[in-house]
Each structure stands twice: as structure tokens, then as C-alpha cells.
Design a protein around this motif. Structure first.
Motif, PDB file in Angstrom:
ATOM      1  N   ASN A  13       0.890  -1.080  -0.040  1.00  0.00           N
ATOM      2  CA  ASN A  13       0.092   0.013  -0.137  1.00  0.00           C
ATOM      3  C   ASN A  13       0.914   1.159  -0.116  1.00  0.00           C
ATOM      4  OD1 ASN A  13       0.257   1.061   2.843  1.00  0.00           O
ATOM      5  ND2 ASN A  13      -0.110  -0.909   3.353  1.00  0.00           N
ATOM      6  N   ILE A  14       0.472   2.377  -0.383  1.00  0.00           N
ATOM      7  CA  ILE A  14       1.228   3.480  -0.489  1.00  0.00           C
ATOM      8  C   ILE A  14       0.518   4.598   0.445  1.00  0.00           C
ATOM      9  CG2 ILE A  14      -0.232   4.472  -2.574  1.00  0.00           C
ATOM     10  CD1 ILE A  14       3.296   5.396  -1.125  1.00  0.00           C
ATOM     11  N   ASP A 186      -1.695   5.489  -8.481  1.00  0.00           N
ATOM     12  CA  ASP A 186      -0.256   5.849  -7.779  1.00  0.00           C
ATOM     13  C   ASP A 186       0.572   5.492  -9.144  1.00  0.00           C
ATOM     14  OD1 ASP A 186       1.940   5.959  -6.294  1.00  0.00           O
ATOM     15  OD2 ASP A 186       1.650   4.026  -5.613  1.00  0.00           O
ATOM     16  N   ILE A 187       1.565   6.518  -9.236  1.00  0.00           N
ATOM     17  CA  ILE A 187       2.554   6.292 -10.150  1.00  0.00           C
ATOM     18  C   ILE A 187       3.795   5.994  -9.540  1.00  0.00           C
ATOM     19  CG2 ILE A 187       3.833   7.258 -12.337  1.00  0.00           C
ATOM     20  CD1 ILE A 187       1.257   9.072 -13.027  1.00  0.00           C
ATOM     21  N   ASN A 296      12.447   5.396  -3.317  1.00  0.00           N
ATOM     22  CA  ASN A 296      11.612   5.368  -4.782  1.00  0.00           C
ATOM     23  C   ASN A 296      10.592   6.525  -4.324  1.00  0.00           C
ATOM     24  OD1 ASN A 296      12.883   3.541  -6.045  1.00  0.00           O
ATOM     25  ND2 ASN A 296      12.286   2.077  -4.464  1.00  0.00           N
ATOM     26  N   THR A 297      10.123   7.247  -5.516  1.00  0.00           N
ATOM     27  CA  THR A 297       9.184   8.230  -5.507  1.00  0.00           C
ATOM     28  C   THR A 297       7.659   7.877  -6.038  1.00  0.00           C
ATOM     29  OG1 THR A 297      10.631   9.861  -5.793  1.00  0.00           O
ATOM     30  CG2 THR A 297       8.664  10.629  -5.987  1.00  0.00           C
ATOM     31  N   GLN A 298       6.838   7.957  -5.231  1.00  0.00           N
ATOM     32  CA  GLN A 298       5.467   7.575  -5.888  1.00  0.00           C
ATOM     33  C   GLN A 298       4.342   8.916  -6.001  1.00  0.00           C
ATOM     34  OE1 GLN A 298       3.967   3.702  -4.344  1.00  0.00           O
ATOM     35  NE2 GLN A 298       5.890   3.638  -3.089  1.00  0.00           N
ATOM     36  N   ILE A 299       3.710   8.931  -7.195  1.00  0.00           N
ATOM     37  CA  ILE A 299       2.982  10.093  -7.293  1.00  0.00           C
ATOM     38  C   ILE A 299       1.630   9.824  -7.236  1.00  0.00           C
ATOM     39  CG2 ILE A 299       2.584  11.744  -8.997  1.00  0.00           C
ATOM     40  CD1 ILE A 299       5.793  11.375  -9.615  1.00  0.00           C
ATOM     41  N   ILE A 322       8.797   3.370 -14.535  1.00  0.00           N
ATOM     42  CA  ILE A 322       7.650   3.981 -13.898  1.00  0.00           C
ATOM     43  C   ILE A 322       6.522   3.031 -14.104  1.00  0.00           C
ATOM     44  CG2 ILE A 322       6.194   5.990 -14.350  1.00  0.00           C
ATOM     45  CD1 ILE A 322       8.668   7.341 -15.516  1.00  0.00           C
ATOM     46  N   ILE A 323       6.009   2.816 -13.190  1.00  0.00           N
ATOM     47  CA  ILE A 323       4.536   1.821 -13.190  1.00  0.00           C
ATOM     48  C   ILE A 323       3.625   2.464 -12.496  1.00  0.00           C
ATOM     49  CG2 ILE A 323       3.859  -0.601 -12.047  1.00  0.00           C
ATOM     50  CD1 ILE A 323       7.253  -0.983 -11.649  1.00  0.00           C
TER      51      ILE A 323
END
Ligand code: ADP
Length: 349
Positions: A13-14, A186-187, A296-299, A322-323
Motif C-alpha cells: 500500500n502507499i 499511484d505512479i 523511490n518516489t510515488q505520485i 515507471i509503473i
């Protein structure tokens, strides 16, 4: 091996408002509530468990490597404890074989411990035929890894900090089903798959050395409620700011710990700047970045903004992958055909 077996799939989860710092390290009781989005199975963990009277001892394979249940890391020992607890629930003594694999980097800040802990707890309960409610699953998963308490459920999930010493009121609940705001995505920007130098557990224990940490606790508690309101209103402009500020607040607290902890990389900071640039150009928040305890960055954004975000990310050199991830449903059972327990892993005799 036959007897009690199950194979499950689960996901990370983010956290939109993060868990940082604990009031009890053994039980993973947090000092603040948190809220997250459970991912779909694009990034996932698969875990098989089998209880057998023929096994001389518990065995745990993670990503093809046997783990040491006697002198392992804190998290490995917590897997063992969850296993013991589930055995107690079921009233059995048989030893277990656990084989788990993460289909994304382990220990790299994409919450493999959350995905692993939730999938394991779910698989154990199914193998033992225990009809545990989400609350009970969440409490056991929490004891493997705090954020695992949230990955036992799908959609948008809140983990209540709770106040009781035994942790019986510290568990996660679903706030919104994934269908409430299906556009929310979420990217995930993969910057490094390397194992972090300071584990999350070590980091949590350093939180009280930070002067900022005291201020973070009430701030995060309020931010969770504000995030719920923003999601209820499907208000990305509000949510993106809450997400970015909470992530920055947590990383400021980490840097302010003694010794300082730095998970963010220069590339992560570059992405932050790009997202601010994009939001400024758009005149509103069309995306919000967030960093967990890792590089890691999530967007967080919505589907209709994805192309804008991807164009902005193209200008940042060095992102490995990028996922894009949608919201998921939480763990589910797989068929016997999907078992990760192969004859070569089973001890002879
Ligand atoms: P992450 O950011 O990936 O969660 P952590 O350092 O917090 O990194 O946790 C990584 C640890 O979580 C691993 O070393 C292992 O002990 C545990 N873990 C990871 N994946 C699994 C899994 N599939 N099953 C059980 N435990 C796992």
C-alpha cells in the motif's frame, strides 16, 4: 506435503499520511494513525504456507533464500511470532513451511514488508481454516510489520493508532472501497531497488530522538482526517497537498533524528521539484509526490492527469522504471496450481 495448505496473493500500500514512530516496538503500535491506498496486483507478493506434522521445524523461504528463524532480523522474528499466534488460534502444533516471493524490490521502500506481512497472515488464516475478520487479520499482520495492518484490506484504508497497551484497538479499517474514487492512481517511480541501509524498524526506533517528532504526532493525526475529507469529496487539489506535506514532514523528522536518517535521493528531490513546477503551471495540484522510508518516489494523481505527469517525469533523467498502479482489493487466495512450495524445498526424511 499435504495437510493444511494455502497460497495467497497480496499487495503493498502507499501511505498518504504515514506511520512513523511507535509506542511499542514489539507489537508495532504506532504513535499516530495513518491512511493508505492499497495497490492492485501490478506489484505483488505471493505466499504459500503448508502445515505438516512431518516437518521437524518451521521453514521460511523469502525470494528463494532460507531465512533464519533463530537469529534472524527483527522482521523475520516477527514472522515467526505471527506464525505462533495463528497456530495458537487454530489449536495446532504442526510446524509450517512458508515460501514467499515479492514481485518487486524487497527492502527498497515500496512496502514489501506490508505486502509480505498481509499476504502471509491471510495465507496462514486460510490454510488453518480460520474465519478471521479483517480486524483480527489486521492485528496479526500489524505484528509482522506495522504497515501490513493496512494491506489486509482494499481501497482506502485507515489504521487507527489505538490507545490500549495490548494493541487490541490498533487495527486498520476500510474507509472507501476502491470503487468510490476509481480514478485515483499511484505512479511508482523506481529509482533504486537496492536494500535500504537503515531498516524501517531501526528508523522508527530513532524517531523520538527528533525534536520535530513531537510536533509530527498531532499534525499527522489531523492530516489523516483531512485526507479522508479530501477523498470523500474526490478533491485531488486538497489531497495532493496533504500527501506532499506529510511526506516532507516525515522526511524532515527522519533527517532530524540522531543519528540522522536520509532515505530520499537527489533524483527524488528532482521529481519533487518537477511536480511543484507542473502544479504551478496548471494553477492547481494535479499530482502529489510521496516518499516512503526508501529511495523511490510515488505520485498520487488521477487517470486524466497521467499523461501530464508522465511528460513531466520524462524531463528527469535516471528513473529506472515507471509503473502505474490502480487501487486493489487486498489479499486473495490462489489455486493449488500456483503453490510456491516445490519438492526440492521440502526437507527429506
Ligand atoms: P520495505 O520498504 O520493502 O517494506 P523494510 O526494510 O521495511 O522494507 O522491510 C523489509 C523486510 O520485510 C524484509 O527484510 C523481510 O524481513 C520482510 N519481508 C519482506 N517481504 C516479505 C514477505 N514476502 N514475507 C514476509 N516478510 C517479508
Amino acid at each position: 506435503m499435504e495437510e493444511e495448505v494455502a497460497t495467497a496473493i497480496g499487495t503493498p500500500n502507499i501511505a498518504l499520511v504515514k506511520y512513523w514512530g511507535r509506542r511499542d516496538s514489539a507489537l508495532n503500535l504506532p504513535t499516530n494513525s495513518s491512511i493508505s491506498m492499497t495497490m492492485d496486483e501490478t506489484l505483488c507478493t505471493k505466499t504459500s504456507v503448508a502445515f505438516s506434522k512431518n516437518l521437524p521445524e518451521d521453514i521460511f523461504y523469502l525470494n528463494g533464500e532460507i531465512q533464519d528463524f533463530r537469529h534472524g532480523t527483527e522482521k523475520t522474528m516477527k514472522v515467526k511470532r505471527a506464525l505462533d499466534e495463528m497456530r495458537k488460534f487454530a489449536g495446532i502444533r504442526a510446524k509450517a513451511m512458508i515460501v514467499s516471493k515479492n514481485f518487486f524490490p524487497t527492502g527498497g521502500g515500496i512496502a514489501s514488508s506490508a505486502s509480505g506481512g498481509a499476504t502471509l497472515t491471510f495465507a496462514l488464516s486460510k490454510a488453518l481454516g480460520l474465519n478471521l475478520k479483517a480486524k483480527e487479520l489486521s492485528i496479526v499482520a500489524r505484528q509482522v510489520s506495522g504497515s501490513a495492518s493496512r494491506s489486509v484490506l482494499g481501497g482506502i484504508v485507515k489504521w487507527n493508532r489505538g490507545k490500549k497497551r495490548d494493541g487490541s484497538d490498533s487495527y486498520a479499517e476500510q474507509v472507501f472501497d476502491k470503487s468510490y474514487w476509481p480514478d485515483l492512481i499511484d505512479i511508482v517511480c523506481m529509482i533504486s531497488g537496492e536494500k535500504k541501509k537503515v531498516s524501517s524498524s531501526e528508523g522508527h526506533d530513532l524517531a523520538p530522538t527528533s525534536i520535530l517528532y513531537k510536533a509530527r504526532i498531532p499534525y499527522a493525526e489531523k492530516a489523516v482526517e483531512r485526507a479522508i475529507t479530501a477523498i470523500r469529496q474526490r478533491d485531488l487539489n486538497a489531497l495532493a497537498e496533504i500527501v506532499m506535506r506529510d511526506s516532507n514532514n516525515m522526511h524532515a523528522t527522519m533527517l532530524d533524528s540522531w543519528p540522522p536518517i536520509i532515505y530520499m535521493t537527489d533524483l527524488g528531490k528532482e521529481i519533487m521539484a518537477k511536480i511543484h513546477e507542473l502544479n504551478a503551471a496548471e494553477g492547481e495540484m494535479v499530482a502529489g509526490y510521496t516518499h516512503d522510508a526508501g529511495p523511490n518516489t510515488q505520485i498520487i494523481t488521477i487517470k486524466s492527469n497521467r499523461n501530464k505527469v508522465m511528460s513531466a517525469l520524462k524531463e528527469v533523467k535516471g528513473i529506472k522504471d515507471i509503473i502505474t498502479v490502480n487501487q486493489g482489493d487486498g489479499p486473495r487466495l490462489l489455486s493449488a496450481r500456483d503453490s510456491l512450495i516445490t519438492p526440492d524445498l521440502v526437507p527429506k526424511g
